[in-house]
Design an enzyme around this catalytic site. Structure first.
Site, PDB file in Angstrom:
ATOM      1  N   LYS A 128       0.829  -1.201  -0.074  1.00 19.38           N
ATOM      2  CA  LYS A 128       0.140  -0.049  -0.027  1.00 19.38           C
ATOM      3  C   LYS A 128       0.826   1.318  -0.267  1.00 19.38           C
ATOM      4  CE  LYS A 128      -3.838  -1.943   2.304  1.00 19.38           C
ATOM      5  NZ  LYS A 128      -3.583  -3.404   2.211  1.00 19.38           N
ATOM      6  N   GLU A 203      -1.755   6.909   8.785  1.00 19.91           N
ATOM      7  CA  GLU A 203      -2.333   7.972   7.924  1.00 19.91           C
ATOM      8  C   GLU A 203      -3.418   8.335   8.875  1.00 19.91           C
ATOM      9  OE1 GLU A 203      -3.618   6.142   4.261  1.00 19.91           O
ATOM     10  OE2 GLU A 203      -5.418   5.425   5.187  1.00 19.91           O
ATOM     11  N   HIS A 238     -13.381  -3.431  10.229  1.00 22.07           N
ATOM     12  CA  HIS A 238     -12.638  -3.079   8.643  1.00 22.07           C
ATOM     13  C   HIS A 238     -13.125  -3.833   7.540  1.00 22.07           C
ATOM     14  CE1 HIS A 238     -10.900   0.206  11.006  1.00 22.07           C
ATOM     15  NE2 HIS A 238     -10.274  -0.753  11.856  1.00 22.07           N
ATOM     16  N   ARG A 295      -8.208  -7.858  -8.124  1.00 22.68           N
ATOM     17  CA  ARG A 295      -8.588  -9.184  -8.558  1.00 22.68           C
ATOM     18  C   ARG A 295     -10.045  -8.984  -8.402  1.00 22.68           C
ATOM     19  NH1 ARG A 295     -10.762  -8.917  -3.326  1.00 22.68           N
ATOM     20  NH2 ARG A 295      -9.629  -8.259  -1.495  1.00 22.68           N
TER      21      ARG A 295
END
Length: 646
Positions: A128, A203, A238, A295
């Site tokens: 990421k 973040e 999440h 995907r």
């Protein structure tokens, strides 16, 4: 939206496809393969030897063992299985090795066709942190990273995320700066255990943000489709619970900007095949790149429903070298998907295991499932039972249709999140789309899982129906008596409550002090019809040992029939902490040892089951008198984990 740059790919024709996955996605791919006339090859662990996806494939290859690390995560075994079975292509599904560039490379090196993006594109998005650098260079908006060494109170709240993998693993929300160090360490440990990579980054954590994604499809001729938006904001830990397409309430300008950013992301890495670009949209309608999933997504059916497309068929077509049409079809209507999990939302989302006796969902809905009646839910894999998808011309109609079907579904087996799904779909914050953001369950979970007086009354009626059906099933005369007698007593447990049902049946008439306004109209061993305050109510009853499932038009009830005289051997030592599900002990609290003093709520150990970690805490202040488990210990339901005494 379409983007096209001409190239010259090499066409080919596939004949047999191995799906390097299991469960629902394997069955989904096989369905399309059968429609296209392609042979199918399944792989399976020992735990999945009799799974539906194995039975439905033309050929199946055993992967010895039960654990994913020994089976579905073994690239070498999967490639060998494809070659041994004569497959000429591999579809990775989602999860497991679906976003593993090394696996894609191994498939191609073996002379097989990889039904997915080029390994270089997978590698570009695998980390990421690297993905964000590439997207920034391509002009895709994103959240600026935060250096944990220089973070201040002004930066809070923060989100710690694993650089590799997904599904909420290695992710922590930090609301206090003093907790950042500990959460970084915990996230690294979980990420390393789950993905073999302990890299994490930090973040800003956006409160009130929406999780919006864009489905993309690209061919080898330079064509790029953007197939609308999906809202996946309703999440637990999440992980997504309810998804819909198109994302409601987005301004036209923002929707266009999301499509354009997703297309730029695909072009930036030379993408090919199906993929998803995910964004976080803030309350002021600003979009920030989250990640790109290289995907097919779990929630792809909602896009298929509104575009009337088969994304798996398009994946296969692209893999064969065929170009996409100049533009995708126009979308129509609205689609909503609910993920039916074997878990208890009221008990910290604790997963359930055991036999699934019945799964039947009525109505005009689509059911994508990896299980059938008689399947056994184990602790080895994700607790997803099925995805239920409803389409309608409008959002309101689609939501109503889905809630209605779920409410009337017959689900007999482990505890599920069905009631939570129904209540979520009918909650005003969802129906109006005014409360769609990732904090939905943080705000509403208590009310969505609570049991009010009306729910308790319905459960009590269900217990009465269970008792009457049981009486009929046990008596060759139907349970009727000509003379008055002592009341019959049946006791049931449900939702943490105990229901003692006392009644008499005299000449077919029901006499029950606790149900003065209830009349018995008819009953058999599996159906009971009652008149409740002048309203006819029908109950369908199914028994599996001491478990009783009662289905009605307003929902299902799972009851446990309690014995009249409890076995003294069932008692456990006070303060005993028992395993709530099968799993593996993955962590112990640092320095924890027998004889230590602990306080109520203190984490003692972490149990991993069904791809999720579950924290086991001290039930009260006291002394840890026993700790019989260690890291790596595998436990069954009810196994002793620890004892906290006075």
């Amino acid at each position: 939206m379409t983007d096209r740059t001409p190239t010259t790919p090499s066409p080919l024709t596939l004949s047999s496809v191995l799906v390097a996955n299991r469960g629902e996605i394997a069955r989904r791919v096989f369905r399309t393969c059968r429609e296209l006339g392609l042979a199918t090859v399944a792989v399976h662990s020992d735990a999945d030897a009799d799974a539906p996806h194995v039975r439905e494939a033309d050929t199946a290859v055993r992967l010895p063992g039960d654990a994913p690390a020994d089976t579905y995560l073994r690239a070498d075994l999967l490639v060998k299985a494809a070659l041994d079975a004569g497959a000429d292509a591999v579809h990775p599904g989602y999860g497991f090795l679906s976003e593993n560039a090394a696996f894609a490379t191994a498939v191609l090196d073996a002379g097989l066709t990889w039904i997915g993006p080029p390994p270089a594109a997978i590698e570009a998005m695998a980390s990421k942190t690297r993905a964000k650098e590439l997207m920034a260079a391509a002009g895709v908006p994103l959240l600026a990273p935060v250096d944990p060494a220089t973070a201040t109170e002004a930066d809070l709240p923060l989100l710690v995320k694993a650089a590799s993998g997904g599904g909420g693993r290695g992710m922590r929300i930090v609301n206090e700066l003093s907790a950042l160090g500990g959460e970084l360490a915990a996230a690294r440990a979980e990420a390393a255990a789950a993905f073999g990579d302990g890299e994490v980054f930090v973040e800003p954590y956006v409160t009130g943000g929406r999780h919006i994604e864009v489905q993309i499809l690209a061919d080898a001729h330079g064509g790029v489709w953007t197939l609308g938006t999906r809202d996946c904001s309703l999440q637990r830990r999440h992980q997504k619970v309810i998804e819909e397409a198109p994302a409601p309430g987005l301004p036209d300008g923002l929707r266009t900007a999301l499509h354009e950013a997703a297309a730029r992301a695909a072009r930036a890495i030379g993408y090919r095949g199906a993929g998803t670009v995910e964004f976080l949209v803030t309350a002021d309608d600003r979009a920030h790149f989250l990640e790109m999933n290289t995907r097919l997504q779990v929630e792809h059916p909602v896009t298929e429903e509104i575009y009337r497309l088969d994304l798996v068929a398009l994946q296969l077509s692209v893999a064969e070298g065929r170009p996409l049409d100049a533009a995708p079809p126009l979308p129509r209507g609205h689609a909503v998907e609910a993920r039916l999990y074997a878990e208890d939302p009221a008990a910290d989302w604790r997963p359930g295991t055991g036999p699934l006796h019945r799964l039947a969902v009525p109505g005009a809905v689509r059911l994508d499932s990896g299980v059938t009646d008689g399947s056994v839910i184990t602790a080895h894999y994700d607790p997803l039972l099925a995805k239920v998808i409803a389409w309608a011309p409008t959002r309101a109609e689609a939501v109503r249709r889905l809630a209605h079907a779920l409410e009337r579904a017959r689900i007999h087996g482990p505890v599920t999140n069905r009631d939570l799904l129904v209540r979520s779909l009918r909650h005003p914050a969802f129906t109006t789309a005014d409360g769609l953001d990732t904090g939905f369950y943080g705000r509403h979970l208590a009310e969505l899982t609570g049991h009010d007086a009306a729910r308790t009354a319905r459960t009590r009626l269900a217990a009465l129906a269970a008792a009457l059906a049981d009486a009929h099933g046990r008596s060759r005369f139907g349970g009727f008596r000509n003379l008055p007698s002592q009341p019959q007593l049946k006791t049931y447990a449900a939702d943490g409550e105990t229901y003692a049902i006392r009644y008499r049946l005299v000449r077919g008439a029901l006499h029950a002090e606790d149900f003065p306004r209830v009349r018995l109209l008819a009953h058999t061993a599996d159906t009971v019809v009652l008149d409740v305050d002048g309203l006819r109510r029908e109950f369908t009853v199914a028994r599996y040992g001491d478990r009783v499932h009662v289905d009605t038009a307003t929902g299902g009830h799972a009851l446990t029939a309690l014995p009249r005289f409890p076995d003294p051997a069932d008692r456990t030592e006070p303060g005993s902490l028992l395993a709530p599900m099968p799993g593996t002990v993955v962590r112990l609290a640092a320095g924890l040892a027998e004889g230590d003093r602990v306080t109520a709520g203190t984490p003692l150990l972490w149990l991993e089951a069904m791809k999720m970690e579950h924290t086991v805490t001290a039930p009260a202040d006291g002394t840890l008198t026993s700790l019989p488990v260690r890291v790596g210990t595998q436990v069954e339901v009810g196994a002793l984990l620890a004892v906290v005494g006075d």
